[in-house]
Design a protein around this motif. Structure first.
Motif, PDB file in Angstrom:
ATOM      1  N   LEU A 146       0.853  -1.175   0.000  1.00  0.00           N
ATOM      2  CA  LEU A 146       0.000   0.000   0.000  1.00  0.00           C
ATOM      3  C   LEU A 146       0.892   1.230   0.000  1.00  0.00           C
ATOM      4  O   LEU A 146       1.662   1.443   0.938  1.00  0.00           O
ATOM      5  N   ILE A 147       0.807   2.003  -1.063  1.00  0.00           N
ATOM      6  CA  ILE A 147       1.673   3.172  -1.220  1.00  0.00           C
ATOM      7  C   ILE A 147       0.800   4.418  -1.282  1.00  0.00           C
ATOM      8  O   ILE A 147      -0.021   4.564  -2.181  1.00  0.00           O
ATOM      9  N   GLU A 148       0.957   5.309  -0.314  1.00  0.00           N
ATOM     10  CA  GLU A 148       0.212   6.556  -0.277  1.00  0.00           C
ATOM     11  C   GLU A 148       1.058   7.689  -0.851  1.00  0.00           C
ATOM     12  O   GLU A 148       2.289   7.635  -0.850  1.00  0.00           O
ATOM     13  N   GLY A 149       0.388   8.720  -1.357  1.00  0.00           N
ATOM     14  CA  GLY A 149       1.094   9.857  -1.928  1.00  0.00           C
ATOM     15  C   GLY A 149       1.546   9.637  -3.351  1.00  0.00           C
ATOM     16  O   GLY A 149       2.407  10.370  -3.846  1.00  0.00           O
ATOM     17  N   VAL A 150       0.960   8.664  -4.041  1.00  0.00           N
ATOM     18  CA  VAL A 150       1.347   8.347  -5.419  1.00  0.00           C
ATOM     19  C   VAL A 150       0.086   8.181  -6.253  1.00  0.00           C
ATOM     20  O   VAL A 150      -0.750   7.316  -5.958  1.00  0.00           O
ATOM     21  N   ALA A 151      -0.076   9.000  -7.287  1.00  0.00           N
ATOM     22  CA  ALA A 151      -1.255   8.943  -8.144  1.00  0.00           C
ATOM     23  C   ALA A 151      -0.948   8.187  -9.426  1.00  0.00           C
ATOM     24  O   ALA A 151       0.124   8.349 -10.015  1.00  0.00           O
ATOM     25  N   VAL A 152      -1.883   7.355  -9.857  1.00  0.00           N
ATOM     26  CA  VAL A 152      -1.759   6.645 -11.128  1.00  0.00           C
ATOM     27  C   VAL A 152      -2.207   7.571 -12.251  1.00  0.00           C
ATOM     28  O   VAL A 152      -3.270   8.193 -12.177  1.00  0.00           O
ATOM     29  N   SER A 153      -1.397   7.653 -13.311  1.00  0.00           N
ATOM     30  CA  SER A 153      -1.732   8.526 -14.439  1.00  0.00           C
ATOM     31  C   SER A 153      -1.891   7.762 -15.747  1.00  0.00           C
ATOM     32  O   SER A 153      -2.354   8.332 -16.741  1.00  0.00           O
ATOM     33  N   GLY A 154      -1.525   6.482 -15.785  1.00  0.00           N
ATOM     34  CA  GLY A 154      -1.667   5.716 -17.013  1.00  0.00           C
ATOM     35  C   GLY A 154      -1.254   4.272 -16.804  1.00  0.00           C
ATOM     36  O   GLY A 154      -0.736   3.897 -15.744  1.00  0.00           O
TER      37      GLY A 154
END
Length: 394
Positions: A188-196
């Motif tokens: 579980l990784i917080e502070g990271v947004a998926v963009s593609g």
């Protein structure tokens, strides 16, 4: 919060995750939980923190559809609410964390003779749909003045409905337990947004300086912002956000009271000595901050039909943007034109009650097994995209 991937979470260089999940709300974490239990290696990527969006609210109302005009969606939700208690008790045993679940029941006031007649018919149909002799859950019309120690008699001049299928859960405690399960058994990784997501290479593109994460499949979740990513993948906009607001009051000695739905609001007592009141639904909004005027309105309306709330301290208020598909029902399944990119989004008001069953269905689709309870056709992507799409302004 983990910014990027630290050494404890690092992905083996040559081995992709079986599944990456974009978003750590109730749908995303439930999918991750089900996938891990199915034996998959899972990474959840959250742009902020667990429950930062609409899933991190206050209300926790797990309310059934009315037992009338029965359809596959109502049957699916019924099955979900029947099985949710066992699911949560197992999660609590796995994590040692209390989710604040209780089968609390619900009161519905009857304000006109037409409503009384209508709910008498629903009470009869509930004997067929809810199968009380088998399940133990009932839907009963009681006379005027019933449960007057909780609901003001003036709010229910023609009696009440009291049904026992309704339940409540602490949204934040439930998310904390799911998050703890994923942290202990997955990533579980917080502070990271998926963009593609590049399906050919399995590269999940993420924000900032974090290197891409490799996965065989991706599930897009993550609240109303999931519609942006889904549009990027499909070229179609199939949902929007609606703002909701709620209050949390001091509720000592009300823990065992049933939920009330009256005047468009829920009052939901919780086991920790609080009472949640909400929630509104605003299609037009400028931000996701609580409105003081809205909070005052919620308190005024709630105390009018529930006098025991009068004078109780307001502990906190909350507002959030909830994801709503244009066709109302959630979107669950493989996105059109793609081979390994899926979505679980748009649960709006019923997410917490059905998330575990949605997760089972989606993981079944990904792994090629049969789901415990098949999804209603109106949850499937073909209902939301292409010829089935409903634009937001229609």
């Amino acid at each position: 919060m983990t910014d990027g991937i630290d050494s404890a979470m690092a992905q083996p260089s040559d081995e992709p995750f079986d599944l990456a999940v974009a978003g750590a709300g109730i749908f995303g974490l439930s999918v991750a939980h089900a996938a891990i239990k199915a034996g998959l290696r899972v990474a959840v990527l959250e742009k902020d923190r667990v429950g930062a969006g609409s899933s991190g609210g206050l209300l926790g109302a797990l309310m059934p559809h009315m037992p009338a005009r029965w359809n596959p969606k109502k049957e699916y939700q019924f099955q979900a609410l029947l099985s949710l208690e066992d699911h949560i008790r197992q999660l609590e045993a796995e994590t040692g964390l209390d989710c604040g679940y209780r089968r609390c029941g619900r009161i519905l006031p009857l304000t006109t003779t037409d409503k009384l007649d209508h709910h008498l018919e629903r009470a009869q149909e509930s004997k067929l749909r809810w199968r009380p002799q088998e399940t133990g859950f009932s839907y009963i019309v009681e006379p005027a003045g019933s449960r007057a120690d909780w609901l003001a008699p003036a709010a229910a001049p023609h009696g009440i409905v009291y049904e026992t299928l309704a339940a409540r859960v602490s949204p934040r405690a439930y998310l904390a337990a799911l998050g703890a399960f994923v942290r202990a058994r997955g990533t579980l990784i917080e502070g990271v947004a998926v963009s593609g997501f590049d399906e050919a290479t399995g590269s999940v593109e993420v924000s900032g300086e974090t290197p891409p994460i490799r996965a065989r499949s991706l599930v897009v979740s993550g609240g109303f912002s999931a519609f942006d990513l889904i549009e990027r993948f499909t070229g179609e906009r199939i949902g929007r956000g609606e703002k909701g607001q709620a209050l949390l009051l001091e509720g000592a000695d009300l823990e065992d009271k049933p939920a009330i739905y009256c005047d468009g609001l829920y009052v939901v007592p919780h086991g920790n000595g609080t009472v949640a009141v909400g929630s509104t639904s605003d299609r037009d909004f400028s931000d996701n901050s609580p409105s003081p005027a809205r909070s005052a309105e919620l308190l005024r309306r709630a105390t009018a039909f529930c006098p025991k709330l009068t004078g109780r301290q307001v502990l906190t208020d909350w507002a959030g943007i909830r994801p709503r598909c244009n066709k109302r029902d959630p979107l669950v399944g493989k996105l059109p034109g793609l081979d390994a990119t899926y979505a679980a989004a748009g649960g709006f008001k019923i997410s917490f009650g059905i998330a575990h069953l949605v997760a089972d269905c989606l993981v079944a689709e990904i792994t090629g097994r049969a789901a415990t309870h098949p999804l209603p056709a109106t949850f499937r992507p073909e209902h939301h995209f292409g010829a089935g799409r409903l634009d937001a302004d229609r």
